[in-house]
Scaffold this motif. Structure first.
Motif, PDB file in Angstrom:
ATOM      1  N   LYS A 109     -76.105  -1.100  55.109  1.00 36.64           N
ATOM      2  CA  LYS A 109     -77.430  -0.517  54.850  1.00 36.64           C
ATOM      3  C   LYS A 109     -78.455  -1.041  55.852  1.00 36.64           C
ATOM      4  O   LYS A 109     -78.488  -2.249  56.115  1.00 36.64           O
ATOM      5  N   LEU A 110     -79.251  -0.154  56.404  1.00 43.52           N
ATOM      6  CA  LEU A 110     -80.290  -0.553  57.354  1.00 43.52           C
ATOM      7  C   LEU A 110     -81.645  -0.050  56.881  1.00 43.52           C
ATOM      8  O   LEU A 110     -81.747   1.086  56.418  1.00 43.52           O
ATOM      9  N   GLY A 111     -82.690  -0.868  57.051  1.00 46.74           N
ATOM     10  CA  GLY A 111     -84.046  -0.404  56.763  1.00 46.74           C
ATOM     11  C   GLY A 111     -84.467   0.618  57.815  1.00 46.74           C
ATOM     12  O   GLY A 111     -83.882   0.667  58.894  1.00 46.74           O
ATOM     13  N   ALA A 112     -85.488   1.430  57.504  1.00 47.32           N
ATOM     14  CA  ALA A 112     -85.886   2.519  58.410  1.00 47.32           C
ATOM     15  C   ALA A 112     -86.228   2.006  59.815  1.00 47.32           C
ATOM     16  O   ALA A 112     -85.917   2.647  60.812  1.00 47.32           O
ATOM     17  N   GLU A 113     -86.806   0.793  59.912  1.00 50.30           N
ATOM     18  CA  GLU A 113     -87.230   0.261  61.218  1.00 50.30           C
ATOM     19  C   GLU A 113     -86.027  -0.062  62.084  1.00 50.30           C
ATOM     20  O   GLU A 113     -86.102  -0.073  63.312  1.00 50.30           O
ATOM     21  N   MET A 114     -84.889  -0.364  61.454  1.00 51.43           N
ATOM     22  CA  MET A 114     -83.706  -0.798  62.202  1.00 51.43           C
ATOM     23  C   MET A 114     -82.746   0.354  62.470  1.00 51.43           C
ATOM     24  O   MET A 114     -81.731   0.181  63.129  1.00 51.43           O
ATOM     25  N   ALA A 115     -83.035   1.530  61.925  1.00 53.07           N
ATOM     26  CA  ALA A 115     -81.986   2.547  61.849  1.00 53.07           C
ATOM     27  C   ALA A 115     -81.998   3.561  62.990  1.00 53.07           C
ATOM     28  O   ALA A 115     -81.308   4.561  62.938  1.00 53.07           O
ATOM     29  N   GLY A 116     -82.774   3.307  64.035  1.00 57.90           N
ATOM     30  CA  GLY A 116     -82.680   4.153  65.228  1.00 57.90           C
ATOM     31  C   GLY A 116     -83.540   5.390  65.174  1.00 57.90           C
ATOM     32  O   GLY A 116     -84.452   5.517  64.347  1.00 57.90           O
ATOM     33  N   ASN A 117     -83.212   6.331  66.060  1.00 57.36           N
ATOM     34  CA  ASN A 117     -84.095   7.464  66.319  1.00 57.36           C
ATOM     35  C   ASN A 117     -84.180   8.505  65.212  1.00 57.36           C
ATOM     36  O   ASN A 117     -85.073   9.320  65.192  1.00 57.36           O
ATOM     37  N   ASP A 150     -73.107  -7.332  54.230  1.00 60.32           N
ATOM     38  CA  ASP A 150     -74.058  -8.148  53.468  1.00 60.32           C
ATOM     39  C   ASP A 150     -75.161  -8.740  54.336  1.00 60.32           C
ATOM     40  O   ASP A 150     -75.960  -9.547  53.864  1.00 60.32           O
ATOM     41  N   VAL A 151     -75.207  -8.339  55.616  1.00 60.80           N
ATOM     42  CA  VAL A 151     -76.213  -8.919  56.517  1.00 60.80           C
ATOM     43  C   VAL A 151     -77.592  -8.330  56.220  1.00 60.80           C
ATOM     44  O   VAL A 151     -77.734  -7.120  56.033  1.00 60.80           O
ATOM     45  N   LYS A 152     -78.603  -9.190  56.148  1.00 57.72           N
ATOM     46  CA  LYS A 152     -79.976  -8.689  56.004  1.00 57.72           C
ATOM     47  C   LYS A 152     -80.542  -8.555  57.414  1.00 57.72           C
ATOM     48  O   LYS A 152     -81.000  -9.536  58.014  1.00 57.72           O
ATOM     49  N   PHE A 153     -80.488  -7.338  57.960  1.00 54.08           N
ATOM     50  CA  PHE A 153     -80.792  -7.133  59.376  1.00 54.08           C
ATOM     51  C   PHE A 153     -82.200  -7.563  59.751  1.00 54.08           C
ATOM     52  O   PHE A 153     -82.455  -8.020  60.848  1.00 54.08           O
ATOM     53  N   GLU A 154     -83.133  -7.429  58.812  1.00 53.73           N
ATOM     54  CA  GLU A 154     -84.530  -7.769  59.109  1.00 53.73           C
ATOM     55  C   GLU A 154     -84.675  -9.267  59.382  1.00 53.73           C
ATOM     56  O   GLU A 154     -85.587  -9.694  60.069  1.00 53.73           O
ATOM     57  N   GLU A 155     -83.742 -10.059  58.793  1.00 53.49           N
ATOM     58  CA  GLU A 155     -83.939 -11.511  58.856  1.00 53.49           C
ATOM     59  C   GLU A 155     -83.041 -12.181  59.884  1.00 53.49           C
ATOM     60  O   GLU A 155     -83.044 -13.382  60.049  1.00 53.49           O
ATOM     61  N   VAL A 156     -82.227 -11.391  60.588  1.00 52.41           N
ATOM     62  CA  VAL A 156     -81.208 -12.005  61.431  1.00 52.41           C
ATOM     63  C   VAL A 156     -81.485 -11.743  62.918  1.00 52.41           C
ATOM     64  O   VAL A 156     -81.956 -10.673  63.287  1.00 52.41           O
ATOM     65  N   SER A 157     -81.237 -12.750  63.752  1.00 57.22           N
ATOM     66  CA  SER A 157     -81.413 -12.583  65.202  1.00 57.22           C
ATOM     67  C   SER A 157     -80.155 -11.929  65.784  1.00 57.22           C
ATOM     68  O   SER A 157     -79.142 -11.810  65.091  1.00 57.22           O
ATOM     69  N   THR A 158     -80.201 -11.545  67.068  1.00 61.70           N
ATOM     70  CA  THR A 158     -79.023 -10.927  67.689  1.00 61.70           C
ATOM     71  C   THR A 158     -77.843 -11.887  67.637  1.00 61.70           C
ATOM     72  O   THR A 158     -76.719 -11.499  67.309  1.00 61.70           O
ATOM     73  N   LEU A 159     -78.131 -13.166  67.934  1.00 56.16           N
ATOM     74  CA  LEU A 159     -77.050 -14.153  67.921  1.00 56.16           C
ATOM     75  C   LEU A 159     -76.482 -14.289  66.504  1.00 56.16           C
ATOM     76  O   LEU A 159     -75.265 -14.337  66.303  1.00 56.16           O
ATOM     77  N   GLY A 160     -77.390 -14.300  65.519  1.00 55.21           N
ATOM     78  CA  GLY A 160     -76.969 -14.385  64.123  1.00 55.21           C
ATOM     79  C   GLY A 160     -76.076 -13.210  63.750  1.00 55.21           C
ATOM     80  O   GLY A 160     -75.094 -13.353  63.017  1.00 55.21           O
ATOM     81  N   LEU A 161     -76.403 -12.062  64.308  1.00 52.50           N
ATOM     82  CA  LEU A 161     -75.626 -10.851  64.032  1.00 52.50           C
ATOM     83  C   LEU A 161     -74.202 -10.985  64.582  1.00 52.50           C
ATOM     84  O   LEU A 161     -73.215 -10.692  63.906  1.00 52.50           O
ATOM     85  N   VAL A 162     -74.116 -11.477  65.810  1.00 51.90           N
ATOM     86  CA  VAL A 162     -72.805 -11.643  66.439  1.00 51.90           C
ATOM     87  C   VAL A 162     -71.984 -12.666  65.646  1.00 51.90           C
ATOM     88  O   VAL A 162     -70.795 -12.460  65.387  1.00 51.90           O
ATOM     89  N   LYS A 163     -72.653 -13.743  65.220  1.00 49.47           N
ATOM     90  CA  LYS A 163     -71.952 -14.775  64.436  1.00 49.47           C
ATOM     91  C   LYS A 163     -71.404 -14.166  63.153  1.00 49.47           C
ATOM     92  O   LYS A 163     -70.273 -14.398  62.759  1.00 49.47           O
ATOM     93  N   ALA A 164     -72.268 -13.334  62.508  1.00 52.13           N
ATOM     94  CA  ALA A 164     -71.840 -12.699  61.255  1.00 52.13           C
ATOM     95  C   ALA A 164     -70.634 -11.794  61.514  1.00 52.13           C
ATOM     96  O   ALA A 164     -69.705 -11.716  60.717  1.00 52.13           O
ATOM     97  N   LEU A 165     -70.649 -11.129  62.664  1.00 51.80           N
ATOM     98  CA  LEU A 165     -69.566 -10.199  62.988  1.00 51.80           C
ATOM     99  C   LEU A 165     -68.222 -10.910  63.130  1.00 51.80           C
ATOM    100  O   LEU A 165     -67.207 -10.459  62.603  1.00 51.80           O
TER     101      LEU A 165
END
Ligand code: FAD
Length: 399
Positions: A81-89, A361-376
């Motif tokens: 799930k992504l919030g509207a700000e994170m969900a692209g064009n 389960d990642v909260k995209f609003e609260e995570v940095s790019t590095l945090g995202l890669v780590k989660a992946l």
């Protein structure tokens, strides 16, 4: 007949370019082969809420529904799930595209733009290789319209660029073939745009469900032309709907088929010529969304034209202010997303499932790019190798 600028096409890119040129005091004509601006609709009608900040469209008549965000489903049904700000064009509003296009045209007209409907551009007028306007056909009349600048805003099937000697040919691997129903009598209780991925569902693309109201949604599919054959998009879409208990009961009130360029942009400036919107291939290669770039790019094109007319200089160097502008605004993003699109094509369904499982389960609003890669890679270490090129592209793009 002589104008400062003649724009071919009254889609969003053409109207916004026209409006901003006219607001700088330029005499602008749009020629449009259709009988009604924005009709027929050829669009999923999703757009980012970013447009609120740009002040390019008035009122709210063009908004069908407000979205809270996007849900992306992997082939095994895992949802991210992504919030509207994170969900692209494409996520923010679902719009009435016909009203949206007409509203943009109305604002252009208010700024002084003239529009000729039912008028097909059939060629460029050239004098010693210099572009001097367009030849058009209106009903049975054929005539010439002179202009200092011609703008190709003529969409995915653009001819203006080709007539000017620009290579606008799209390879099958850079073209999405699309089909879409607007289905009524379904239940759309959640304000989310849904995207479904998988080689069986939509090879090289995705299925989308964009709610337009409580019981109506655009349900569409885009598949890469290189992985497709005649009629395949509609067949896969019908199969998807048949297998979905909510959509199955729906009845169509609109069907459309069309295509979207998912390539890198082409050359967009020559002496006396600009290309904007889909004609310039200003579409996000991952999502196939082009509307936001039409608005951003159109504004830059219109302002560049205003400046050129003011200085009475129409050469490539003067007009390249437009190319510098759009490259700064969204050029790097398109380039990066093109590379990502190419990489994603190599991901099999198993990899997409692992990605979704890592991200669910990642909260995209609260995570940095590095945090995202780590989660992946935390859950599925084997993803590290597959994602290395993606990480390199992201760090190079510095976005
Ligand atoms: C099925 C589908 C779904 C999509 N979904 C989305 C989405 O959800 N969100 C999003 O952001 N983008 C979406 N897109 C992409 C989006 O529709 C385009 O990026 C957008 O329409 C481009 O606008 P434009 O002004 O460049 O061109 P267009 O809107 O295509 O307008 C071009 C105009 O030029 C006119 N024209 C062409 N040739 C001539 C000629 N020779 N003489 C006179 N007039 C001419 C045409 O009649 C047309 O009116 C989708 C596209 C498709 C096909």
């Amino acid at each position: 007949m002589k104008y400062d600028v003649v724009i071919v096409g009254s889609g969003p890119a053409g109207s916004v370019t026209a409006r901003f040129a006219a607001e700088s005091g330029v005499k602008v004509l749009i020629v449009e082969r259709r009988k009604e601006v924005g009709v027929p609709v050829l669009c999923g009608e999703g757009i980012s809420r970013k447009i609120d900040e740009w002040n390019v469209i008035e009122g709210t008549r063009w908004i069908a529904s407000n979205m809270d965000g996007a849900r992306i489903y992997s082939p095994d049904g895992t949802m991210v799930k992504l919030g509207a700000e994170m969900a692209g064009n494409e996520t923010g509003y679902v719009i009435y595209r016909d009203i949206f296009d007409q509203e943009l045209a109305r604002q252009a007209i208010k700024a002084g733009v003239k529009i000729m409907m039912n008028t097909n551009a059939t060629g460029l007028i050239k004098e010693k290789d210099r572009i001097k306007g367009v030849r058009v056909k209106q009903f049975d009349d054929e005539f010439e319209i002179e202009a200092d600048i011609v703008v190709g805003a003529d969409g995915v099937e653009s001819k203006i660029g080709k007539w000017a000697g620009i290579n606008t040919t799209l390879k099958p691997k850079d073209l999405e073939t699309c089909a879409q129903y607007t289905l009524s009598n379904i239940e759309c209780n959640d304000a989310y745009c849904d995207f479904y991925l998988g080689k069986e569902i939509a090879p090289g693309g995705y299925v989308w469900v964009f709610p337009k109201g409580k019981d109506v949604a655009n349900v569409g599919i885009g598949i890469l032309a290189s992985l497709s054959e005649s009629g395949m998009a509609k067949k896969l879409l019908d199969k998807f709907i048949e297998n979905n208990s909510n959509l199955k009961s729906g009845e169509p009130i609109r069907f459309l088929a069309g295509s979207v360029p998912v390539s890198n942009p082409v050359e967009t400036v020559r002496d006396n010529l600009l290309l904007v919107g889909d004609a310039a291939r200003h579409v996000d290669p991952i999502t196939g969304g082009g509307l936001t770039h039409c608005l951003e790019g159109g504004k830059i094109a219109g302002e560049t034209i205003g400046d050129a007319v003011d200085r009475q200089q129409f050469d490539q160097e003067t007009l390249s202010q437009y190319e510098i502008g759009w490259k700064e605004a969204f050029g790097r993003k398109i380039k990066r997303n093109y590379m990502v699109k190419e990489l994603l094509l190599d991901f099999d369904d198993k990899t997409l499932n692992m990605l979704a499982d890592s991200l669910k389960d990642v909260k995209f609003e609260e995570v940095s790019t590095l945090g995202l890669v780590k989660a992946l890679v935390f859950k599925h270490p084997t993803l590290l190798m597959k994602l290395k090129p993606l990480m390199k592209i992201s760090s190079e793009a510095k976005e």
